[in-house]
Design an enzyme around this catalytic site. Structure first.
Site: not given
Ligand code: B4P
Length: 191
Positions: A14, A89, A128, A134, A146
């Site tokens: 994302k 979420r 990551r 992180r 998670r």
């Molecule tokens: P991404 O995949 O981009 O990470 P994300 O989905 O944005 O992460 P996440 O859900 O963990 O984070 P958030 O901040 O929302 O990247 C992951 C890795 O994959 C990277 O290293 C990237 O380079 C790699 N990658 C990406 N695409 C790739 C591909 N095609 N091939 C190979 N590798 C690839 O949430 C963090 C925390 O915040 C949650 O656990 C929760 O505690 C809290 N939170 C956030 N929003 C919330 C909400 N709305 N309600 C309640 N809690 C919330």
């Protein structure tokens, strides 16, 4: 206004794909994960409370996240649309977002849902974690917690928007470029 939800489990890409989409379409990026991490960095009361939950792989309470989103949207009245990344979420967050948008005469146009298998998610997040600093990415038990939170509470978001026929599934495994090309096709068909 064009409002898009980029949906998927933790590590589904994302944040990665959001960067491409906002650069191409000029949408305002709203990542609740980034907003929470900035509260933690500033050591605010909200941030300190959120850190404990995030470090355990749990979701932050709905009212906290919804308040943050409301403030962010009000701070960007000029936006020609929002890209919601990591929000909503839970079903309560979906209902609150629909209300906030309705008050402004807007709605969600589409939910693009990235499909990635669990083992690939764990591999990406541990990868990551090795470089990002992180704390929620360094421990496999927390990463799996998670993913469990996602399965227990967040998959309901897709069910909620499916009733309005707004969900489009997109293959989230493959190169970042090929996944972006698929997302772009879906956005171009609707914007
Ligand atoms: P991404 O995949 O981009 O990470 P994300 O989905 O944005 O992460 P996440 O859900 O963990 O984070 P958030 O901040 O929302 O990247 C992951 C890795 O994959 C990277 O290293 C990237 O380079 C790699 N990658 C990406 N695409 C790739 C591909 N095609 N091939 C190979 N590798 C690839 O949430 C963090 C925390 O915040 C949650 O656990 C929760 O505690 C809290 N939170 C956030 N929003 C919330 C909400 N709305 N309600 C309640 N809690 C919330």
């Amino acid at each position: 206004m064009f409002n898009l939800i980029l949906f998927g489990p933790p590590g589904s890409g994302k944040g990665t794909q959001s960067e491409n989409i906002i650069a191409a379409y000029g949408l305002q990026h709203l990542s609740t994960g980034n907003l929470l991490r900035s509260e933690i960095a500033d050591q605010t009361t909200l941030g300190l409370k959120a850190k404990t939950l995030m470090d355990a792989g749990q979701l932050v309470p709905d009212e906290v996240v919804i308040g943050m989103v409301d403030n962010f949207m009000n701070a960007h009245p000029e936006a020609k649309g929002f890209l919601f990344d990591g929000f909503p979420r839970t079903t309560a967050q979906c209902v609150a977002l629909d209300d906030l948008l309705k008050q402004k005469g807007n709605e969600i146009n589409v939910v693009l849902a990235l499909q990635v298998g669990e083992e690939e998610l764990v591999k990406r997040l541990l990868g990551r974690g090795a470089t990002s600093g992180r704390s929620d990415d360094t421990n496999e038990t927390i990463i799996r917690a998670r993913i469990k939170e996602y399965n227990d509470k967040t998959t309901a978001v897709a069910t909620y928007y499916a009733q309005f026929e707004k969900v489009v599934n997109v293959q989230g495994e493959g190169s970042v470029e090929s996944i972006y090309a698929d997302l772009k096709k879906e956005i171009d068909a609707r914007i």
